[in-house]
Design a protein around this motif. Structure first.
Motif, mmCIF file in Angstrom:
data_model
loop_
_atom_site.group_PDB
_atom_site.id
_atom_site.type_symbol
_atom_site.label_atom_id
_atom_site.label_comp_id
_atom_site.label_asym_id
_atom_site.label_seq_id
_atom_site.Cartn_x
_atom_site.Cartn_y
_atom_site.Cartn_z
ATOM 1 N N MET A 147 0.844 -1.169 0.000
ATOM 2 C CA MET A 147 0.000 0.000 0.000
ATOM 3 C C MET A 147 0.894 1.238 0.000
ATOM 4 N N SER A 148 0.629 2.160 -0.931
ATOM 5 C CA SER A 148 1.433 3.372 -0.980
ATOM 6 C C SER A 148 0.790 4.462 -0.129
ATOM 7 N N HIS A 149 1.620 5.318 0.402
ATOM 8 C CA HIS A 149 1.147 6.428 1.230
ATOM 9 C C HIS A 149 1.265 7.726 0.433
ATOM 10 N N LEU A 150 0.209 8.465 0.404
ATOM 11 C CA LEU A 150 0.207 9.747 -0.281
ATOM 12 C C LEU A 150 0.797 10.799 0.657
ATOM 13 N N HIS A 151 1.856 11.440 0.206
ATOM 14 C CA HIS A 151 2.496 12.476 1.019
ATOM 15 C C HIS A 151 2.098 13.840 0.468
ATOM 16 N N LEU A 152 1.439 14.608 1.275
ATOM 17 C CA LEU A 152 1.085 15.959 0.895
ATOM 18 C C LEU A 152 1.999 16.923 1.631
ATOM 19 N N GLU A 153 2.624 17.796 0.874
ATOM 20 C CA GLU A 153 3.488 18.790 1.507
ATOM 21 C C GLU A 153 2.620 19.790 2.256
ATOM 22 N N ARG A 154 3.062 20.151 3.431
ATOM 23 C CA ARG A 154 2.345 21.141 4.238
ATOM 24 C C ARG A 154 3.336 22.190 4.696
ATOM 25 N N TRP A 155 2.859 23.418 4.763
ATOM 26 C CA TRP A 155 3.668 24.513 5.269
ATOM 27 C C TRP A 155 3.137 24.949 6.620
ATOM 28 N N SER A 156 4.033 25.344 7.502
ATOM 29 C CA SER A 156 3.642 25.907 8.797
ATOM 30 C C SER A 156 3.074 27.304 8.572
ATOM 31 N N ASP A 157 2.467 27.858 9.609
ATOM 32 C CA ASP A 157 1.968 29.226 9.488
ATOM 33 C C ASP A 157 3.117 30.204 9.255
ATOM 34 N N GLN A 158 4.284 29.894 9.797
ATOM 35 C CA GLN A 158 5.451 30.755 9.589
ATOM 36 C C GLN A 158 5.868 30.755 8.118
ATOM 37 N N GLY A 164 -3.414 19.158 16.404
ATOM 38 C CA GLY A 164 -3.211 19.671 17.759
ATOM 39 C C GLY A 164 -3.270 21.185 17.713
ATOM 40 N N ARG A 165 -2.235 21.833 18.203
ATOM 41 C CA ARG A 165 -2.184 23.300 18.182
ATOM 42 C C ARG A 165 -1.482 23.852 16.956
ATOM 43 N N ARG A 166 -0.875 22.984 16.176
ATOM 44 C CA ARG A 166 -0.128 23.420 14.993
ATOM 45 C C ARG A 166 -1.063 23.621 13.807
ATOM 46 N N VAL A 167 -0.784 24.648 13.036
ATOM 47 C CA VAL A 167 -1.589 25.004 11.872
ATOM 48 C C VAL A 167 -0.754 24.768 10.618
ATOM 49 N N PHE A 168 -1.392 24.228 9.589
ATOM 50 C CA PHE A 168 -0.699 23.936 8.335
ATOM 51 C C PHE A 168 -1.493 24.438 7.139
ATOM 52 N N TYR A 169 -0.765 24.780 6.100
ATOM 53 C CA TYR A 169 -1.337 25.211 4.832
ATOM 54 C C TYR A 169 -0.687 24.397 3.720
ATOM 55 N N THR A 170 -1.414 24.145 2.643
ATOM 56 C CA THR A 170 -0.778 23.480 1.504
ATOM 57 C C THR A 170 -0.144 24.556 0.630
ATOM 58 N N PRO A 171 0.999 24.253 0.032
ATOM 59 C CA PRO A 171 1.642 25.231 -0.842
ATOM 60 C C PRO A 171 0.708 25.706 -1.967
ATOM 61 N N ALA A 172 -0.081 24.808 -2.533
ATOM 62 C CA ALA A 172 -0.990 25.192 -3.622
ATOM 63 C C ALA A 172 -2.017 26.217 -3.144
ATOM 64 N N ASP A 173 -2.561 26.023 -1.940
ATOM 65 C CA ASP A 173 -3.545 26.976 -1.403
ATOM 66 C C ASP A 173 -2.902 28.333 -1.139
ATOM 67 N N VAL A 174 -1.706 28.329 -0.567
ATOM 68 C CA VAL A 174 -1.019 29.586 -0.260
ATOM 69 C C VAL A 174 -0.658 30.325 -1.549
ATOM 70 N N GLU A 175 -0.161 29.600 -2.534
ATOM 71 C CA GLU A 175 0.227 30.235 -3.791
ATOM 72 C C GLU A 175 -0.985 30.779 -4.542
ATOM 73 N N ALA A 176 -2.102 30.054 -4.511
ATOM 74 C CA ALA A 176 -3.327 30.544 -5.152
ATOM 75 C C ALA A 176 -3.826 31.800 -4.445
ATOM 76 N N PHE A 177 -3.793 31.793 -3.118
ATOM 77 C CA PHE A 177 -4.212 32.958 -2.348
ATOM 78 C C PHE A 177 -3.271 34.129 -2.616
ATOM 79 N N ALA A 178 -1.976 33.854 -2.682
ATOM 80 C CA ALA A 178 -0.985 34.912 -2.923
ATOM 81 C C ALA A 178 -1.239 35.606 -4.255
ATOM 82 N N ALA A 179 -1.630 34.853 -5.271
ATOM 83 C CA ALA A 179 -1.890 35.440 -6.579
ATOM 84 C C ALA A 179 -3.031 36.455 -6.497
ATOM 85 N N ILE A 180 -4.038 36.167 -5.705
ATOM 86 C CA ILE A 180 -5.170 37.085 -5.529
ATOM 87 C C ILE A 180 -4.778 38.227 -4.602
#
Length: 74
Positions: free
Chosen positions: A1-12, A46-62
């Protein structure tokens, strides 16, 4: 079984890419983004917040189009 790895960015990391403070991201999560901007999707582990690079980059464009970097609309 393969595991899908999604890159996540911290709030920083997301704040750095957007050119804003981490506290601004926290405020947006609590109160919503400024008028005219879509919400920025995030996830929590938990208390840590994450964003996907695609979401951040799409938001940044706007965000770059709508914000002049001086606190006002472009």
């Amino acid at each position: 079984m393969s595991h899908l790895h999604l890159e996540r960015w911290s709030d920083q990391q997301a704040a750095l890419v957007l050119g804003i403070k981490r506290s601004t991201l926290a405020k947006w999560r609590c109160l919503g983004t400024p008028a005219g901007l879509p919400p920025l999707p995030y996830s929590k582990a938990g208390r840590r917040v994450f964003y996907t690079p695609a979401d951040v980059e799409a938001f940044a464009a706007i965000y770059v189009v709508k914000h002049d970097g001086k606190g006002g609309a472009a």
